[in-house]
Scaffold this motif. Sequence first.
Motif, PDB file in Angstrom:
ATOM      1  N   MET A  58     -99.896  59.125 -29.896  1.00  0.00           N
ATOM      2  CA  MET A  58     -99.355  57.846 -29.428  1.00  0.00           C
ATOM      3  C   MET A  58     -97.848  57.798 -29.642  1.00  0.00           C
ATOM      4  SD  MET A  58    -102.064  55.183 -31.099  1.00  0.00           S
ATOM      5  CE  MET A  58    -103.616  54.806 -30.328  1.00  0.00           C
ATOM      6  N   THR A  59     -97.220  56.904 -28.904  1.00  0.00           N
ATOM      7  CA  THR A  59     -95.809  56.626 -29.195  1.00  0.00           C
ATOM      8  C   THR A  59     -95.755  55.872 -30.525  1.00  0.00           C
ATOM      9  OG1 THR A  59     -95.788  54.449 -28.129  1.00  0.00           O
ATOM     10  CG2 THR A  59     -95.305  56.375 -26.718  1.00  0.00           C
ATOM     11  N   PRO A  60     -94.598  55.846 -31.173  1.00  0.00           N
ATOM     12  CA  PRO A  60     -94.493  55.072 -32.407  1.00  0.00           C
ATOM     13  C   PRO A  60     -94.890  53.601 -32.224  1.00  0.00           C
ATOM     14  CG  PRO A  60     -92.607  56.522 -32.218  1.00  0.00           C
ATOM     15  CD  PRO A  60     -93.365  56.622 -30.918  1.00  0.00           C
ATOM     16  N   GLU A  61     -94.534  53.028 -31.080  1.00  0.00           N
ATOM     17  CA  GLU A  61     -94.877  51.632 -30.819  1.00  0.00           C
ATOM     18  C   GLU A  61     -96.388  51.458 -30.648  1.00  0.00           C
ATOM     19  OE1 GLU A  61     -92.525  53.374 -29.064  1.00  0.00           O
ATOM     20  OE2 GLU A  61     -90.751  52.446 -29.962  1.00  0.00           O
ATOM     21  N   GLU A  62     -97.039  52.388 -29.960  1.00  0.00           N
ATOM     22  CA  GLU A  62     -98.494  52.316 -29.797  1.00  0.00           C
ATOM     23  C   GLU A  62     -99.200  52.441 -31.141  1.00  0.00           C
ATOM     24  OE1 GLU A  62     -98.976  54.246 -25.310  1.00  0.00           O
ATOM     25  OE2 GLU A  62     -98.921  55.562 -27.060  1.00  0.00           O
ATOM     26  N   PHE A  63     -98.746  53.383 -31.959  1.00  0.00           N
ATOM     27  CA  PHE A  63     -99.362  53.568 -33.272  1.00  0.00           C
ATOM     28  C   PHE A  63     -99.164  52.336 -34.143  1.00  0.00           C
ATOM     29  CE2 PHE A  63     -99.460  55.513 -37.616  1.00  0.00           C
ATOM     30  CZ  PHE A  63    -100.806  55.835 -37.602  1.00  0.00           C
ATOM     31  N   GLU A  64     -97.982  51.752 -34.095  1.00  0.00           N
ATOM     32  CA  GLU A  64     -97.729  50.516 -34.832  1.00  0.00           C
ATOM     33  C   GLU A  64     -98.702  49.423 -34.380  1.00  0.00           C
ATOM     34  OE1 GLU A  64     -94.264  47.134 -35.154  1.00  0.00           O
ATOM     35  OE2 GLU A  64     -93.636  49.197 -34.795  1.00  0.00           O
ATOM     36  N   GLY A  65     -98.911  49.314 -33.078  1.00  0.00           N
ATOM     37  CA  GLY A  65     -99.851  48.326 -32.551  1.00  0.00           C
ATOM     38  C   GLY A  65    -101.273  48.574 -33.015  1.00  0.00           C
ATOM     39  N   PHE A  66    -101.674  49.833 -33.062  1.00  0.00           N
ATOM     40  CA  PHE A  66    -103.005  50.199 -33.565  1.00  0.00           C
ATOM     41  C   PHE A  66    -103.167  49.736 -35.007  1.00  0.00           C
ATOM     42  CE2 PHE A  66    -104.961  53.465 -36.313  1.00  0.00           C
ATOM     43  CZ  PHE A  66    -106.299  53.260 -35.989  1.00  0.00           C
ATOM     44  N   VAL A 114    -109.077  66.508 -39.632  1.00  0.00           N
ATOM     45  CA  VAL A 114    -107.948  65.670 -39.238  1.00  0.00           C
ATOM     46  C   VAL A 114    -108.436  64.231 -39.231  1.00  0.00           C
ATOM     47  CG1 VAL A 114    -106.316  65.119 -37.394  1.00  0.00           C
ATOM     48  CG2 VAL A 114    -106.951  67.490 -37.806  1.00  0.00           C
ATOM     49  N   GLN A 115    -107.753  63.381 -39.972  1.00  0.00           N
ATOM     50  CA  GLN A 115    -108.132  61.973 -39.976  1.00  0.00           C
ATOM     51  C   GLN A 115    -107.795  61.353 -38.626  1.00  0.00           C
ATOM     52  OE1 GLN A 115    -107.213  59.356 -43.209  1.00  0.00           O
ATOM     53  NE2 GLN A 115    -106.978  61.059 -44.633  1.00  0.00           N
ATOM     54  N   PRO A 116    -108.626  60.453 -38.136  1.00  0.00           N
ATOM     55  CA  PRO A 116    -108.357  59.843 -36.833  1.00  0.00           C
ATOM     56  C   PRO A 116    -106.970  59.220 -36.721  1.00  0.00           C
ATOM     57  CG  PRO A 116    -110.600  59.376 -37.471  1.00  0.00           C
ATOM     58  CD  PRO A 116    -109.944  60.043 -38.661  1.00  0.00           C
ATOM     59  N   TRP A 117    -106.485  58.529 -37.768  1.00  0.00           N
ATOM     60  CA  TRP A 117    -105.171  57.912 -37.605  1.00  0.00           C
ATOM     61  C   TRP A 117    -104.056  58.941 -37.604  1.00  0.00           C
ATOM     62  CZ3 TRP A 117    -104.874  53.967 -42.213  1.00  0.00           C
ATOM     63  CH2 TRP A 117    -104.669  54.626 -43.415  1.00  0.00           C
ATOM     64  N   THR A 118    -104.288  60.120 -38.153  1.00  0.00           N
ATOM     65  CA  THR A 118    -103.297  61.203 -38.057  1.00  0.00           C
ATOM     66  C   THR A 118    -103.218  61.714 -36.630  1.00  0.00           C
ATOM     67  OG1 THR A 118    -103.728  61.821 -40.356  1.00  0.00           O
ATOM     68  CG2 THR A 118    -102.638  63.466 -38.962  1.00  0.00           C
ATOM     69  N   ALA A 119    -104.383  61.879 -35.991  1.00  0.00           N
ATOM     70  CA  ALA A 119    -104.408  62.293 -34.588  1.00  0.00           C
ATOM     71  C   ALA A 119    -103.780  61.229 -33.695  1.00  0.00           C
ATOM     72  CB  ALA A 119    -105.844  62.570 -34.150  1.00  0.00           C
ATOM     73  N   MET A 120    -104.111  59.968 -33.942  1.00  0.00           N
ATOM     74  CA  MET A 120    -103.546  58.882 -33.136  1.00  0.00           C
ATOM     75  C   MET A 120    -102.031  58.837 -33.250  1.00  0.00           C
ATOM     76  SD  MET A 120    -106.181  55.807 -33.794  1.00  0.00           S
ATOM     77  CE  MET A 120    -107.903  55.956 -33.427  1.00  0.00           C
ATOM     78  N   GLU A 121    -101.536  59.014 -34.450  1.00  0.00           N
ATOM     79  CA  GLU A 121    -100.083  58.997 -34.637  1.00  0.00           C
ATOM     80  C   GLU A 121     -99.420  60.129 -33.854  1.00  0.00           C
ATOM     81  OE1 GLU A 121     -96.850  58.400 -38.205  1.00  0.00           O
ATOM     82  OE2 GLU A 121     -98.718  59.432 -38.681  1.00  0.00           O
ATOM     83  N   LEU A 171     -99.127  50.876 -42.283  1.00  0.00           N
ATOM     84  CA  LEU A 171     -98.089  50.334 -41.410  1.00  0.00           C
ATOM     85  C   LEU A 171     -96.738  50.350 -42.119  1.00  0.00           C
ATOM     86  CD1 LEU A 171     -97.150  48.939 -38.811  1.00  0.00           C
ATOM     87  CD2 LEU A 171     -97.926  46.768 -39.809  1.00  0.00           C
ATOM     88  N   VAL A 172     -96.711  49.959 -43.383  1.00  0.00           N
ATOM     89  CA  VAL A 172     -95.455  49.984 -44.158  1.00  0.00           C
ATOM     90  C   VAL A 172     -94.915  51.415 -44.202  1.00  0.00           C
ATOM     91  CG1 VAL A 172     -94.472  49.720 -46.480  1.00  0.00           C
ATOM     92  CG2 VAL A 172     -95.940  47.922 -45.517  1.00  0.00           C
ATOM     93  N   GLU A 173     -95.785  52.377 -44.490  1.00  0.00           N
ATOM     94  CA  GLU A 173     -95.352  53.785 -44.523  1.00  0.00           C
ATOM     95  C   GLU A 173     -94.791  54.215 -43.169  1.00  0.00           C
ATOM     96  OE1 GLU A 173     -98.856  54.887 -47.701  1.00  0.00           O
ATOM     97  OE2 GLU A 173     -98.863  55.902 -45.760  1.00  0.00           O
ATOM     98  N   HIS A 174     -95.463  53.815 -42.097  1.00  0.00           N
ATOM     99  CA  HIS A 174     -95.012  54.152 -40.749  1.00  0.00           C
ATOM    100  C   HIS A 174     -93.621  53.561 -40.485  1.00  0.00           C
ATOM    101  CE1 HIS A 174     -95.173  54.845 -36.431  1.00  0.00           C
ATOM    102  NE2 HIS A 174     -94.967  53.556 -36.232  1.00  0.00           N
ATOM    103  N   LEU A 175     -93.447  52.297 -40.837  1.00  0.00           N
ATOM    104  CA  LEU A 175     -92.162  51.639 -40.595  1.00  0.00           C
ATOM    105  C   LEU A 175     -91.071  52.216 -41.485  1.00  0.00           C
ATOM    106  CD1 LEU A 175     -93.382  47.961 -40.192  1.00  0.00           C
ATOM    107  CD2 LEU A 175     -92.679  49.553 -38.379  1.00  0.00           C
ATOM    108  N   GLU A 176     -91.406  52.556 -42.715  1.00  0.00           N
ATOM    109  CA  GLU A 176     -90.403  53.174 -43.596  1.00  0.00           C
ATOM    110  C   GLU A 176     -89.964  54.530 -43.061  1.00  0.00           C
ATOM    111  OE1 GLU A 176     -91.526  51.316 -47.968  1.00  0.00           O
ATOM    112  OE2 GLU A 176     -92.378  53.247 -47.411  1.00  0.00           O
ATOM    113  N   GLY A 177     -90.866  55.226 -42.379  1.00  0.00           N
ATOM    114  CA  GLY A 177     -90.561  56.547 -41.849  1.00  0.00           C
ATOM    115  C   GLY A 177     -89.851  56.511 -40.510  1.00  0.00           C
ATOM    116  N   SER A 178     -89.732  55.342 -39.912  1.00  0.00           N
ATOM    117  CA  SER A 178     -89.070  55.245 -38.612  1.00  0.00           C
ATOM    118  C   SER A 178     -87.679  54.650 -38.780  1.00  0.00           C
ATOM    119  CB  SER A 178     -89.905  54.376 -37.660  1.00  0.00           C
ATOM    120  OG  SER A 178     -89.814  53.015 -38.025  1.00  0.00           O
ATOM    121  N   SER A 179     -86.875  54.806 -37.789  1.00  0.00           N
ATOM    122  CA  SER A 179     -85.527  54.245 -37.845  1.00  0.00           C
ATOM    123  C   SER A 179     -85.542  52.731 -37.710  1.00  0.00           C
ATOM    124  CB  SER A 179     -84.660  54.851 -36.743  1.00  0.00           C
ATOM    125  OG  SER A 179     -85.218  54.566 -35.476  1.00  0.00           O
ATOM    126  N   ARG A 180     -86.692  52.165 -37.290  1.00  0.00           N
ATOM    127  CA  ARG A 180     -86.812  50.724 -37.092  1.00  0.00           C
ATOM    128  C   ARG A 180     -87.182  50.015 -38.387  1.00  0.00           C
ATOM    129  NH1 ARG A 180     -90.875  49.852 -32.368  1.00  0.00           N
ATOM    130  NH2 ARG A 180     -91.693  48.819 -34.171  1.00  0.00           N
TER     131      ARG A 180
END
Length: 83
Positions: free
Chosen positions: A34-42, A24-31, A73-82
């Motif tokens: 963490m909340t979406p906002e925390e992961f975005e901040g990371f 498991v990649q660390p950022w996969t575990a973090m996501e 980060l772009v992928e994360h934001l594209e996958g969120s409603s925000r």
Amino acid sequence: MKETNKPLASDYQIGGDHYRSKNVQPWTAMEAWMTPEEFEGFLRGNVIKYIARYKDKEGLKDVYKAKHYLERLVEHLEGSSRG
């Protein structure tokens, strides 16, 4: 606006394979933990870190690392409603 035919940031690593070799990649575990906002901040924090240090540490490699986190980060934001 999603880019087509582009690998996901999770599909590759900059500067070795020390994370890719993990089950498991660390950022996969973090996501997941963490909340979406925390992961975005990371992700944003890592972009800032690598840009801030590139002249003093690993040069162009750090710019590529910043780009990698920015792509994630772009992928994360594209996958969120925000996004």
